[in-house]
Design a protein around this motif. Structure first.
Motif, PDB file in Angstrom:
ATOM      1  N   VAL A 149       0.846  -1.203   0.000  1.00 44.17           N
ATOM      2  CA  VAL A 149       0.000   0.000   0.000  1.00 44.17           C
ATOM      3  C   VAL A 149       0.881   1.254   0.000  1.00 44.17           C
ATOM      4  N   SER A 150       2.011   1.195   0.733  1.00 43.94           N
ATOM      5  CA  SER A 150       2.888   2.382   0.802  1.00 43.94           C
ATOM      6  C   SER A 150       3.463   2.700  -0.578  1.00 43.94           C
ATOM      7  N   ASN A 151       3.794   1.666  -1.353  1.00 48.94           N
ATOM      8  CA  ASN A 151       4.269   1.890  -2.733  1.00 48.94           C
ATOM      9  C   ASN A 151       3.189   2.551  -3.575  1.00 48.94           C
ATOM     10  N   ALA A 152       1.943   2.075  -3.393  1.00 46.10           N
ATOM     11  CA  ALA A 152       0.818   2.603  -4.185  1.00 46.10           C
ATOM     12  C   ALA A 152       0.605   4.080  -3.890  1.00 46.10           C
ATOM     13  N   ILE A 153       0.709   4.441  -2.600  1.00 45.79           N
ATOM     14  CA  ILE A 153       0.532   5.859  -2.229  1.00 45.79           C
ATOM     15  C   ILE A 153       1.635   6.693  -2.888  1.00 45.79           C
ATOM     16  N   GLY A 154       2.893   6.228  -2.768  1.00 49.06           N
ATOM     17  CA  GLY A 154       4.037   6.954  -3.329  1.00 49.06           C
ATOM     18  C   GLY A 154       3.928   7.111  -4.832  1.00 49.06           C
ATOM     19  N   MET A 155       3.610   6.014  -5.503  1.00 52.25           N
ATOM     20  CA  MET A 155       3.522   6.036  -6.960  1.00 52.25           C
ATOM     21  C   MET A 155       2.332   6.886  -7.422  1.00 52.25           C
ATOM     22  N   GLY A 156       1.197   6.728  -6.731  1.00 53.05           N
ATOM     23  CA  GLY A 156      -0.011   7.470  -7.095  1.00 53.05           C
ATOM     24  C   GLY A 156       0.197   8.966  -6.956  1.00 53.05           C
ATOM     25  N   LEU A 157       0.785   9.385  -5.824  1.00 54.63           N
ATOM     26  CA  LEU A 157       1.000  10.816  -5.604  1.00 54.63           C
ATOM     27  C   LEU A 157       2.040  11.364  -6.588  1.00 54.63           C
ATOM     28  N   SER A 158       3.088  10.585  -6.849  1.00 56.76           N
ATOM     29  CA  SER A 158       4.130  11.032  -7.793  1.00 56.76           C
ATOM     30  C   SER A 158       3.535  11.228  -9.184  1.00 56.76           C
ATOM     31  N   THR A 204       0.409  11.674  -9.945  1.00 57.55           N
ATOM     32  CA  THR A 204      -0.569  12.770  -9.927  1.00 57.55           C
ATOM     33  C   THR A 204       0.140  14.122 -10.029  1.00 57.55           C
ATOM     34  N   PHE A 205       1.241  14.260  -9.272  1.00 57.80           N
ATOM     35  CA  PHE A 205       2.009  15.518  -9.320  1.00 57.80           C
ATOM     36  C   PHE A 205       2.498  15.789 -10.746  1.00 57.80           C
ATOM     37  N   VAL A 206       3.077  14.757 -11.368  1.00 56.99           N
ATOM     38  CA  VAL A 206       3.598  14.918 -12.728  1.00 56.99           C
ATOM     39  C   VAL A 206       2.450  15.239 -13.695  1.00 56.99           C
ATOM     40  N   LEU A 207       1.331  14.541 -13.501  1.00 52.96           N
ATOM     41  CA  LEU A 207       0.168  14.740 -14.377  1.00 52.96           C
ATOM     42  C   LEU A 207      -0.356  16.175 -14.287  1.00 52.96           C
ATOM     43  N   ILE A 208      -0.477  16.690 -13.064  1.00 56.79           N
ATOM     44  CA  ILE A 208      -0.996  18.062 -12.881  1.00 56.79           C
ATOM     45  C   ILE A 208      -0.025  19.072 -13.505  1.00 56.79           C
ATOM     46  N   CYS A 209       1.272  18.935 -13.150  1.00 55.67           N
ATOM     47  CA  CYS A 209       2.264  19.913 -13.649  1.00 55.67           C
ATOM     48  C   CYS A 209       2.366  19.860 -15.173  1.00 55.67           C
ATOM     49  N   SER A 210       2.405  18.651 -15.734  1.00 56.02           N
ATOM     50  CA  SER A 210       2.577  18.552 -17.188  1.00 56.02           C
ATOM     51  C   SER A 210       1.316  19.054 -17.898  1.00 56.02           C
ATOM     52  N   ASN A 211       0.134  18.732 -17.353  1.00 52.66           N
ATOM     53  CA  ASN A 211      -1.110  19.225 -17.974  1.00 52.66           C
ATOM     54  C   ASN A 211      -1.177  20.752 -17.950  1.00 52.66           C
ATOM     55  N   ILE A 212      -0.759  21.355 -16.831  1.00 53.46           N
ATOM     56  CA  ILE A 212      -0.770  22.826 -16.727  1.00 53.46           C
ATOM     57  C   ILE A 212       0.148  23.414 -17.798  1.00 53.46           C
ATOM     58  N   LEU A 213       1.385  22.903 -17.832  1.00 57.91           N
ATOM     59  CA  LEU A 213       2.375  23.485 -18.743  1.00 57.91           C
ATOM     60  C   LEU A 213       2.007  23.244 -20.210  1.00 57.91           C
ATOM     61  N   ILE A 214       1.519  22.038 -20.512  1.00 60.88           N
ATOM     62  CA  ILE A 214       1.181  21.728 -21.909  1.00 60.88           C
ATOM     63  C   ILE A 214      -0.029  22.556 -22.354  1.00 60.88           C
ATOM     64  N   ALA A 218      -6.429  16.464 -14.808  1.00 59.55           N
ATOM     65  CA  ALA A 218      -5.230  15.850 -14.215  1.00 59.55           C
ATOM     66  C   ALA A 218      -5.483  15.387 -12.792  1.00 59.55           C
ATOM     67  N   ILE A 219      -6.160  16.238 -12.009  1.00 60.28           N
ATOM     68  CA  ILE A 219      -6.435  15.846 -10.608  1.00 60.28           C
ATOM     69  C   ILE A 219      -7.329  14.603 -10.582  1.00 60.28           C
ATOM     70  N   MET A 251      -7.858  12.308 -12.956  1.00 62.42           N
ATOM     71  CA  MET A 251      -7.166  11.120 -13.464  1.00 62.42           C
ATOM     72  C   MET A 251      -6.127  10.631 -12.452  1.00 62.42           C
ATOM     73  N   GLY A 252      -5.422  11.591 -11.817  1.00 67.13           N
ATOM     74  CA  GLY A 252      -4.408  11.227 -10.816  1.00 67.13           C
ATOM     75  C   GLY A 252      -5.037  10.515  -9.636  1.00 67.13           C
ATOM     76  N   ILE A 253      -6.173  11.062  -9.156  1.00 65.75           N
ATOM     77  CA  ILE A 253      -6.854  10.413  -8.026  1.00 65.75           C
ATOM     78  C   ILE A 253      -7.380   9.041  -8.456  1.00 65.75           C
ATOM     79  N   GLY A 254      -7.919   8.959  -9.669  1.00 64.05           N
ATOM     80  CA  GLY A 254      -8.420   7.675 -10.176  1.00 64.05           C
ATOM     81  C   GLY A 254      -7.313   6.632 -10.241  1.00 64.05           C
ATOM     82  N   PHE A 255      -6.136   7.052 -10.742  1.00 68.72           N
ATOM     83  CA  PHE A 255      -4.983   6.151 -10.823  1.00 68.72           C
ATOM     84  C   PHE A 255      -4.557   5.710  -9.416  1.00 68.72           C
ATOM     85  N   THR A 256      -4.498   6.692  -8.491  1.00 69.76           N
ATOM     86  CA  THR A 256      -4.095   6.375  -7.111  1.00 69.76           C
ATOM     87  C   THR A 256      -5.092   5.417  -6.463  1.00 69.76           C
ATOM     88  N   LEU A 257      -6.383   5.661  -6.681  1.00 66.38           N
ATOM     89  CA  LEU A 257      -7.410   4.778  -6.093  1.00 66.38           C
ATOM     90  C   LEU A 257      -7.286   3.353  -6.632  1.00 66.38           C
TER      91      LEU A 257
END
Lengths: 244, 189
Positions: A53-62, A64-74, A149-150, A152-158
Protein backbone atom coordinates in the motif's frame (compact mmCIF):
# COMPACT_ATOMS: atom_id res chain seq x y z
CA UNK A 1 -33.23 36.17 3.74
CA UNK A 2 -34.75 33.09 5.31
CA UNK A 3 -32.79 29.94 6.07
CA UNK A 4 -34.83 28.03 3.50
CA UNK A 5 -33.89 30.45 0.72
CA UNK A 6 -30.22 30.21 1.69
CA UNK A 7 -30.38 26.43 1.65
CA UNK A 8 -32.09 26.45 -1.76
CA UNK A 9 -29.45 28.83 -3.14
CA UNK A 10 -26.68 26.64 -1.73
CA UNK A 11 -28.25 23.54 -3.28
CA UNK A 12 -28.62 25.38 -6.60
CA UNK A 13 -24.95 26.37 -6.52
CA UNK A 14 -23.94 22.77 -5.75
CA UNK A 15 -26.18 21.49 -8.54
CA UNK A 16 -24.80 24.01 -11.07
CA UNK A 17 -21.24 23.01 -10.02
CA UNK A 18 -22.12 19.34 -10.54
CA UNK A 19 -23.54 20.22 -13.97
CA UNK A 20 -20.49 22.32 -14.86
CA UNK A 21 -17.85 21.15 -17.27
CA UNK A 22 -15.10 21.43 -14.66
CA UNK A 23 -16.85 19.05 -12.30
CA UNK A 24 -17.42 16.56 -15.12
CA UNK A 25 -13.75 16.72 -16.09
CA UNK A 26 -12.78 16.16 -12.47
CA UNK A 27 -15.09 13.27 -11.66
CA UNK A 28 -14.71 11.22 -14.86
CA UNK A 29 -11.27 9.86 -13.85
CA UNK A 30 -12.62 8.31 -10.65
CA UNK A 31 -14.71 5.58 -12.24
CA UNK A 32 -16.23 6.29 -15.68
CA UNK A 33 -12.84 6.83 -17.32
CA UNK A 34 -10.57 5.46 -14.62
CA UNK A 35 -7.14 5.35 -16.33
CA UNK A 36 -6.08 1.94 -14.97
CA UNK A 37 -9.34 0.05 -14.55
CA UNK A 38 -11.40 1.35 -17.49
CA UNK A 39 -9.01 2.90 -20.04
CA UNK A 40 -6.40 0.22 -19.17
CA UNK A 41 -3.52 2.71 -19.34
CA UNK A 42 -0.36 2.49 -17.21
CA UNK A 43 -0.84 -1.21 -16.48
CA UNK A 44 2.89 -1.93 -16.19
CA UNK A 45 3.48 0.26 -13.09
CA UNK A 46 0.02 -0.70 -11.79
CA UNK A 47 1.01 -4.37 -11.65
CA UNK A 48 4.62 -3.76 -10.64
CA UNK A 49 4.39 -1.40 -7.69
CA UNK A 50 1.20 -2.63 -6.01
CA UNK A 51 3.01 -5.12 -3.77
CA UNK A 52 2.55 -2.70 -0.87
CA UNK A 53 0.00 0.00 0.00
CA UNK A 54 2.89 2.38 0.80
CA UNK A 55 4.27 1.89 -2.73
CA UNK A 56 0.82 2.60 -4.19
CA UNK A 57 0.53 5.86 -2.23
CA UNK A 58 4.04 6.95 -3.33
CA UNK A 59 3.52 6.04 -6.96
CA UNK A 60 -0.01 7.47 -7.10
CA UNK A 61 1.00 10.82 -5.60
CA UNK A 62 4.13 11.03 -7.79
CA UNK A 63 2.18 10.31 -10.97
CA UNK A 64 -0.57 12.77 -9.93
CA UNK A 65 2.01 15.52 -9.32
CA UNK A 66 3.60 14.92 -12.73
CA UNK A 67 0.17 14.74 -14.38
CA UNK A 68 -1.00 18.06 -12.88
CA UNK A 69 2.26 19.91 -13.65
CA UNK A 70 2.58 18.55 -17.19
CA UNK A 71 -1.11 19.23 -17.97
CA UNK A 72 -0.77 22.83 -16.73
CA UNK A 73 2.37 23.49 -18.74
CA UNK A 74 1.18 21.73 -21.91
CA UNK A 75 -2.13 23.56 -21.76
CA UNK A 76 -0.28 26.86 -21.36
CA UNK A 77 2.24 26.10 -24.12
CA UNK A 78 -0.14 24.42 -26.58
CA UNK A 79 0.05 27.37 -28.98
CA UNK A 80 3.80 27.80 -28.50
CA UNK A 81 4.84 24.17 -29.14
CA UNK A 82 4.86 23.50 -32.92
CA UNK A 83 2.56 20.65 -33.93
CA UNK A 84 5.36 18.83 -35.77
CA UNK A 85 7.45 18.41 -32.61
CA UNK A 86 4.72 18.30 -29.98
CA UNK A 87 5.57 14.75 -28.78
CA UNK A 88 9.30 15.51 -28.13
CA UNK A 89 8.20 18.75 -26.50
CA UNK A 90 5.74 16.95 -24.21
CA UNK A 91 8.33 14.31 -23.36
CA UNK A 92 10.87 16.97 -22.32
CA UNK A 93 8.27 18.62 -20.07
CA UNK A 94 7.07 15.32 -18.56
CA UNK A 95 10.64 14.00 -18.08
CA UNK A 96 11.62 17.22 -16.29
CA UNK A 97 8.79 16.89 -13.79
CA UNK A 98 9.52 13.18 -13.31
CA UNK A 99 13.17 14.01 -12.55
CA UNK A 100 12.02 16.63 -10.03
CA UNK A 101 9.84 14.01 -8.32
CA UNK A 102 12.70 11.51 -8.41
CA UNK A 103 15.15 13.95 -6.80
CA UNK A 104 12.65 14.96 -4.11
CA UNK A 105 11.81 11.32 -3.24
CA UNK A 106 15.53 10.41 -3.19
CA UNK A 107 16.24 13.30 -0.84
CA UNK A 108 13.32 13.02 1.56
CA UNK A 109 12.04 9.42 1.25
CA UNK A 110 15.10 7.28 0.34
CA UNK A 111 13.41 4.02 1.43
CA UNK A 112 10.47 4.69 -0.91
CA UNK A 113 12.91 5.61 -3.69
CA UNK A 114 14.63 2.23 -3.27
CA UNK A 115 11.31 0.44 -3.12
CA UNK A 116 9.85 2.07 -6.28
CA UNK A 117 13.22 1.91 -8.06
CA UNK A 118 13.06 2.16 -11.83
CA UNK A 119 9.29 2.80 -11.84
CA UNK A 120 9.72 6.46 -10.85
CA UNK A 121 11.83 7.32 -13.94
CA UNK A 122 9.42 5.20 -15.97
CA UNK A 123 6.56 7.61 -15.13
CA UNK A 124 7.99 9.55 -18.11
CA UNK A 125 6.65 6.91 -20.48
CA UNK A 126 3.48 6.19 -18.50
CA UNK A 127 0.69 6.18 -21.09
CA UNK A 128 -1.64 8.06 -18.73
CA UNK A 129 0.59 11.16 -18.60
CA UNK A 130 1.36 11.36 -22.32
CA UNK A 131 -2.21 10.24 -23.12
CA UNK A 132 -3.79 13.10 -21.13
CA UNK A 133 -1.31 15.58 -22.62
CA UNK A 134 -2.12 14.51 -26.16
CA UNK A 135 -5.84 13.82 -25.76
CA UNK A 136 -6.82 16.60 -23.37
CA UNK A 137 -4.32 19.26 -22.26
CA UNK A 138 -3.28 20.33 -25.74
CA UNK A 139 -6.92 20.89 -26.76
CA UNK A 140 -8.27 22.55 -23.63
CA UNK A 141 -7.78 25.56 -21.42
CA UNK A 142 -5.81 25.48 -18.19
CA UNK A 143 -8.72 25.06 -15.69
CA UNK A 144 -10.28 21.95 -17.32
CA UNK A 145 -6.76 20.53 -17.83
CA UNK A 146 -6.03 20.87 -14.10
CA UNK A 147 -9.34 19.25 -13.17
CA UNK A 148 -8.71 16.44 -15.67
CA UNK A 149 -5.23 15.85 -14.22
CA UNK A 150 -6.44 15.85 -10.61
CA UNK A 151 -9.31 13.49 -11.44
CA UNK A 152 -7.17 11.12 -13.46
CA UNK A 153 -4.41 11.23 -10.82
CA UNK A 154 -6.85 10.41 -8.03
CA UNK A 155 -8.42 7.68 -10.18
CA UNK A 156 -4.98 6.15 -10.82
CA UNK A 157 -4.10 6.38 -7.11
CA UNK A 158 -7.41 4.78 -6.09
CA UNK A 159 -6.85 1.91 -8.55
CA UNK A 160 -3.33 1.35 -7.18
CA UNK A 161 -4.63 1.50 -3.61
CA UNK A 162 -7.40 -1.01 -4.31
CA UNK A 163 -5.05 -3.56 -5.91
CA UNK A 164 -2.27 -3.07 -3.35
CA UNK A 165 -4.74 -3.28 -0.44
CA UNK A 166 -5.94 -6.69 -1.64
CA UNK A 167 -2.44 -7.95 -2.53
CA UNK A 168 -0.73 -6.89 0.71
CA UNK A 169 -3.63 -8.08 2.88
CA UNK A 170 -3.51 -11.57 1.37
CA UNK A 171 0.28 -11.89 1.04
CA UNK A 172 1.54 -10.21 4.22
CA UNK A 173 -1.49 -10.17 6.55
CA UNK A 174 -0.76 -6.52 7.32
CA UNK A 175 0.51 -3.25 5.90
CA UNK A 176 4.15 -2.19 5.88
CA UNK A 177 4.67 1.57 6.31
CA UNK A 178 8.40 1.42 7.09
CA UNK A 179 9.14 3.38 3.86
CA UNK A 180 7.56 6.42 5.52
CA UNK A 181 9.30 5.89 8.85
CA UNK A 182 6.28 4.02 10.20
CA UNK A 183 6.04 0.36 11.11
CA UNK A 184 4.40 -2.85 9.99
CA UNK A 185 0.73 -2.88 10.93
CA UNK A 186 -0.02 -6.55 11.25
CA UNK A 187 -3.54 -7.94 11.47
CA UNK A 188 -2.44 -10.57 13.98
CA UNK A 189 1.12 -10.07 15.35
CA UNK A 190 3.67 -7.26 15.84
CA UNK A 191 6.44 -9.13 14.04
CA UNK A 192 6.69 -7.98 10.38
CA UNK A 193 8.47 -11.18 9.35
CA UNK A 194 6.12 -13.48 11.10
CA UNK A 195 2.54 -12.41 10.48
CA UNK A 196 0.40 -15.52 10.54
CA UNK A 197 -2.83 -17.02 11.75
CA UNK A 198 -2.28 -19.53 14.53
CA UNK A 199 -5.08 -21.53 16.12
CA UNK A 200 -4.31 -23.87 19.01
CA UNK A 201 -0.56 -23.54 18.29
CA UNK A 202 -1.13 -24.73 14.73
CA UNK A 203 -0.14 -22.34 11.95
CA UNK A 204 -3.17 -22.07 9.67
CA UNK A 205 -2.07 -19.39 7.23
CA UNK A 206 1.08 -17.25 6.84
CA UNK A 207 0.30 -15.34 3.66
CA UNK A 208 0.11 -16.39 0.02
CA UNK A 209 3.42 -15.17 -1.42
CA UNK A 210 2.14 -15.57 -5.00
CA UNK A 211 0.37 -12.22 -4.51
CA UNK A 212 3.68 -10.41 -4.05
CA UNK A 213 4.62 -11.56 -7.57
CA UNK A 214 3.45 -10.23 -10.97
CA UNK A 215 1.32 -13.35 -11.52
CA UNK A 216 -0.64 -12.61 -8.35
CA UNK A 217 -1.03 -8.99 -9.43
CA UNK A 218 -2.42 -10.04 -12.80
CA UNK A 219 -4.84 -12.42 -11.09
CA UNK A 220 -6.19 -9.68 -8.77
CA UNK A 221 -6.29 -7.17 -11.64
CA UNK A 222 -8.31 -9.61 -13.76
CA UNK A 223 -10.80 -10.22 -10.97
CA UNK A 224 -11.28 -6.47 -10.41
CA UNK A 225 -11.83 -5.92 -14.14
CA UNK A 226 -14.37 -8.75 -14.20
CA UNK A 227 -16.20 -7.24 -11.23
CA UNK A 228 -16.28 -3.80 -12.90
CA UNK A 229 -17.59 -5.26 -16.17
CA UNK A 230 -20.27 -7.22 -14.32
CA UNK A 231 -21.29 -4.06 -12.47
CA UNK A 232 -21.46 -2.08 -15.72
CA UNK A 233 -23.57 -4.78 -17.39
CA UNK A 234 -25.97 -4.78 -14.46
CA UNK A 235 -26.35 -1.00 -14.63
CA UNK A 236 -26.92 -1.14 -18.40
CA UNK A 237 -29.56 -3.84 -18.07
CA UNK A 238 -31.38 -1.83 -15.37
CA UNK A 239 -31.29 1.26 -17.62
CA UNK A 240 -32.61 -0.73 -20.58
CA UNK A 241 -35.48 -2.02 -18.46
CA UNK A 242 -36.24 1.52 -17.30
CA UNK A 243 -36.25 2.74 -20.95
CA UNK A 244 -38.64 -0.03 -21.95
CA UNK B 1 14.21 26.57 -43.68
CA UNK B 2 13.03 29.48 -41.54
CA UNK B 3 10.15 27.41 -40.18
CA UNK B 4 12.48 24.57 -39.24
CA UNK B 5 14.76 27.02 -37.45
CA UNK B 6 11.83 28.41 -35.45
CA UNK B 7 10.76 24.87 -34.50
CA UNK B 8 14.32 24.03 -33.40
CA UNK B 9 14.60 27.26 -31.40
CA UNK B 10 11.27 26.61 -29.66
CA UNK B 11 12.34 23.08 -28.70
CA UNK B 12 15.70 24.45 -27.50
CA UNK B 13 13.87 27.04 -25.38
CA UNK B 14 11.77 24.30 -23.73
CA UNK B 15 14.93 22.28 -23.03
CA UNK B 16 16.71 25.34 -21.63
CA UNK B 17 13.88 26.13 -19.19
CA UNK B 18 13.78 22.44 -18.15
CA UNK B 19 17.52 22.48 -17.46
CA UNK B 20 17.18 25.63 -15.35
CA UNK B 21 14.33 24.10 -13.35
CA UNK B 22 16.21 20.83 -12.80
CA UNK B 23 19.38 22.68 -11.77
CA UNK B 24 17.38 24.56 -9.15
CA UNK B 25 15.80 21.37 -7.75
CA UNK B 26 19.18 19.63 -7.81
CA UNK B 27 20.67 22.52 -5.83
CA UNK B 28 18.03 22.06 -3.13
CA UNK B 29 18.16 18.25 -2.93
CA UNK B 30 21.86 17.52 -3.66
CA UNK B 31 23.09 17.90 -0.07
CA UNK B 32 20.33 15.77 1.38
CA UNK B 33 20.77 12.98 -1.20
CA UNK B 34 24.51 12.92 -0.43
CA UNK B 35 23.83 12.69 3.30
CA UNK B 36 21.42 9.84 2.67
CA UNK B 37 24.00 8.00 0.50
CA UNK B 38 26.69 8.43 3.19
CA UNK B 39 24.31 7.01 5.80
CA UNK B 40 23.54 3.99 3.60
CA UNK B 41 27.29 3.46 3.06
CA UNK B 42 28.08 3.68 6.79
CA UNK B 43 25.27 1.25 7.63
CA UNK B 44 26.44 -1.13 4.88
CA UNK B 45 30.04 -0.95 6.17
CA UNK B 46 28.86 -2.15 9.58
CA UNK B 47 26.61 -4.78 8.02
CA UNK B 48 29.39 -6.21 5.82
CA UNK B 49 31.91 -6.58 8.67
CA UNK B 50 30.07 -6.71 11.98
CA UNK B 51 33.36 -6.70 14.01
CA UNK B 52 34.51 -3.50 12.32
CA UNK B 53 34.54 -0.42 14.56
CA UNK B 54 36.77 2.01 12.65
CA UNK B 55 36.64 2.60 8.90
CA UNK B 56 39.53 4.56 7.35
CA UNK B 57 38.68 5.80 3.85
CA UNK B 58 41.36 5.42 1.14
CA UNK B 59 41.37 6.20 -2.57
CA UNK B 60 42.79 3.86 -5.20
CA UNK B 61 46.03 5.16 -6.68
CA UNK B 62 45.29 3.59 -10.04
CA UNK B 63 43.88 6.04 -12.63
CA UNK B 64 41.45 3.29 -13.70
CA UNK B 65 39.28 4.19 -10.73
CA UNK B 66 37.01 7.19 -10.38
CA UNK B 67 38.24 8.76 -7.13
CA UNK B 68 34.84 10.26 -6.24
CA UNK B 69 32.81 7.05 -6.63
CA UNK B 70 35.32 4.22 -6.13
CA UNK B 71 37.37 3.82 -2.96
CA UNK B 72 37.97 1.46 -0.06
CA UNK B 73 38.00 1.46 3.71
CA UNK B 74 40.62 -0.16 5.94
CA UNK B 75 38.54 -1.81 8.65
CA UNK B 76 39.81 -2.04 12.23
CA UNK B 77 38.29 -3.67 15.27
CA UNK B 78 37.88 -2.11 18.72
CA UNK B 79 41.54 -2.98 19.53
CA UNK B 80 42.58 -0.97 16.46
CA UNK B 81 43.77 -4.12 14.66
CA UNK B 82 43.16 -4.29 10.93
CA UNK B 83 40.62 -7.01 10.21
CA UNK B 84 39.97 -6.41 6.50
CA UNK B 85 38.69 -4.03 3.88
CA UNK B 86 35.40 -2.83 2.53
CA UNK B 87 35.39 -1.63 -1.07
CA UNK B 88 33.00 0.57 -3.04
CA UNK B 89 33.16 -0.10 -6.77
CA UNK B 90 31.07 1.03 -9.74
CA UNK B 91 30.16 -1.81 -12.09
CA UNK B 92 28.53 -1.73 -15.49
CA UNK B 93 25.12 -3.45 -15.55
CA UNK B 94 22.22 -3.85 -17.96
CA UNK B 95 20.54 -0.65 -16.74
CA UNK B 96 23.73 1.41 -16.45
CA UNK B 97 26.02 1.88 -13.47
CA UNK B 98 25.67 -0.29 -10.37
CA UNK B 99 27.22 0.54 -7.01
CA UNK B 100 28.60 -2.59 -5.34
CA UNK B 101 30.09 -2.80 -1.85
CA UNK B 102 32.00 -5.81 -0.63
CA UNK B 103 34.11 -6.80 2.35
CA UNK B 104 37.27 -8.90 2.43
CA UNK B 105 39.52 -10.16 5.21
CA UNK B 106 43.24 -9.25 5.31
CA UNK B 107 43.95 -11.93 2.66
CA UNK B 108 41.24 -10.52 0.35
CA UNK B 109 38.88 -13.45 0.82
CA UNK B 110 35.35 -12.18 0.10
CA UNK B 111 33.38 -12.02 3.36
CA UNK B 112 30.23 -10.29 2.23
CA UNK B 113 28.84 -8.37 -0.74
CA UNK B 114 25.91 -6.05 -1.43
CA UNK B 115 24.44 -4.38 -4.50
CA UNK B 116 23.46 -0.78 -3.67
CA UNK B 117 22.28 1.87 -6.19
CA UNK B 118 21.30 0.32 -9.51
CA UNK B 119 18.76 0.50 -12.32
CA UNK B 120 18.60 -3.19 -13.13
CA UNK B 121 15.38 -4.80 -14.38
CA UNK B 122 13.01 -5.75 -11.54
CA UNK B 123 12.63 -9.51 -11.24
CA UNK B 124 15.74 -10.18 -13.36
CA UNK B 125 18.95 -8.22 -12.73
CA UNK B 126 17.43 -6.62 -9.64
CA UNK B 127 17.49 -10.01 -7.91
CA UNK B 128 21.21 -9.33 -7.31
CA UNK B 129 20.03 -7.12 -4.43
CA UNK B 130 19.06 -10.27 -2.53
CA UNK B 131 21.59 -11.70 -0.07
CA UNK B 132 21.06 -15.17 -1.57
CA UNK B 133 22.33 -13.94 -4.97
CA UNK B 134 25.66 -12.83 -3.49
CA UNK B 135 26.26 -16.22 -1.83
CA UNK B 136 28.06 -17.41 -4.98
CA UNK B 137 30.84 -14.84 -4.34
CA UNK B 138 31.17 -15.19 -0.57
CA UNK B 139 34.13 -17.25 0.63
CA UNK B 140 35.86 -17.02 -2.75
CA UNK B 141 39.16 -15.40 -3.80
CA UNK B 142 41.31 -17.94 -1.95
CA UNK B 143 43.85 -20.35 -3.47
CA UNK B 144 41.34 -23.20 -3.19
CA UNK B 145 38.31 -21.19 -4.31
CA UNK B 146 39.11 -18.60 -7.00
CA UNK B 147 36.84 -15.58 -7.48
CA UNK B 148 34.18 -16.46 -10.12
CA UNK B 149 34.61 -13.62 -12.62
CA UNK B 150 32.91 -15.51 -15.45
CA UNK B 151 29.80 -17.66 -15.66
CA UNK B 152 31.75 -20.82 -16.55
CA UNK B 153 33.42 -20.71 -13.11
CA UNK B 154 30.08 -21.13 -11.32
CA UNK B 155 28.48 -24.40 -10.27
CA UNK B 156 25.56 -25.55 -12.46
CA UNK B 157 23.04 -24.44 -9.85
CA UNK B 158 24.59 -20.96 -9.50
CA UNK B 159 24.96 -20.69 -13.28
CA UNK B 160 21.24 -21.45 -13.70
CA UNK B 161 20.35 -18.82 -11.10
CA UNK B 162 21.84 -16.01 -13.20
CA UNK B 163 20.21 -17.09 -16.47
CA UNK B 164 18.54 -14.05 -18.02
CA UNK B 165 20.71 -11.70 -15.98
CA UNK B 166 24.15 -12.57 -17.31
CA UNK B 167 25.06 -8.92 -17.99
CA UNK B 168 24.34 -8.03 -14.35
CA UNK B 169 26.48 -10.95 -13.15
CA UNK B 170 29.35 -10.12 -15.54
CA UNK B 171 29.22 -6.46 -14.50
CA UNK B 172 29.40 -7.26 -10.79
CA UNK B 173 32.04 -10.00 -11.18
CA UNK B 174 34.36 -8.00 -13.44
CA UNK B 175 34.00 -4.85 -11.33
CA UNK B 176 34.78 -6.66 -8.10
CA UNK B 177 37.70 -8.53 -9.67
CA UNK B 178 39.14 -5.21 -10.93
CA UNK B 179 38.91 -3.79 -7.39
CA UNK B 180 40.41 -6.94 -5.82
CA UNK B 181 43.41 -6.80 -8.18
CA UNK B 182 43.99 -3.10 -7.44
CA UNK B 183 43.57 -3.61 -3.68
CA UNK B 184 46.11 -6.43 -3.68
CA UNK B 185 48.57 -4.40 -5.77
CA UNK B 186 48.31 -1.25 -3.63
CA UNK B 187 48.79 -3.05 -0.35
CA UNK B 188 51.78 -4.99 -1.68
CA UNK B 189 53.37 -1.66 -2.53
Amino acid sequence: MSDDTKTIEKLDREQSFRDSLLYKEFIKGFFKENPSLVLLLGICPTLAVTTKVSNAIGMGLSATFVLICSNILISLLKDFIPDKVRIPGYIVIIASFVTIVELIIKAYLPALSKSLGIFIPLITVNCIILGRAEAFANKNKIAPSIMDAIGMGIGFTLALLLISFIRESISSLGFDFSDYGGKFLSFFTDDPNNSKIVINNVEIYSGAKIFTMPAGALFIFGLILAAINAFKQKINSVREKEDV
Amino acid sequence: MKDDLIIALKLAAICFVSVLLLSFVNLITYKRINESNVKVENDTNKELISDGKFFEKKHFKSPNFNSTNEYYYIVKNDKMRRIGYTVVVICSGYGGEMKVMFATDNNYKILNMKLLNNSETPGIGKSAEKDSYMQKFIGTNTPSSPFPFKKSMLSKEDGDSITGATITFNGIALGVQRALTALDLENKE
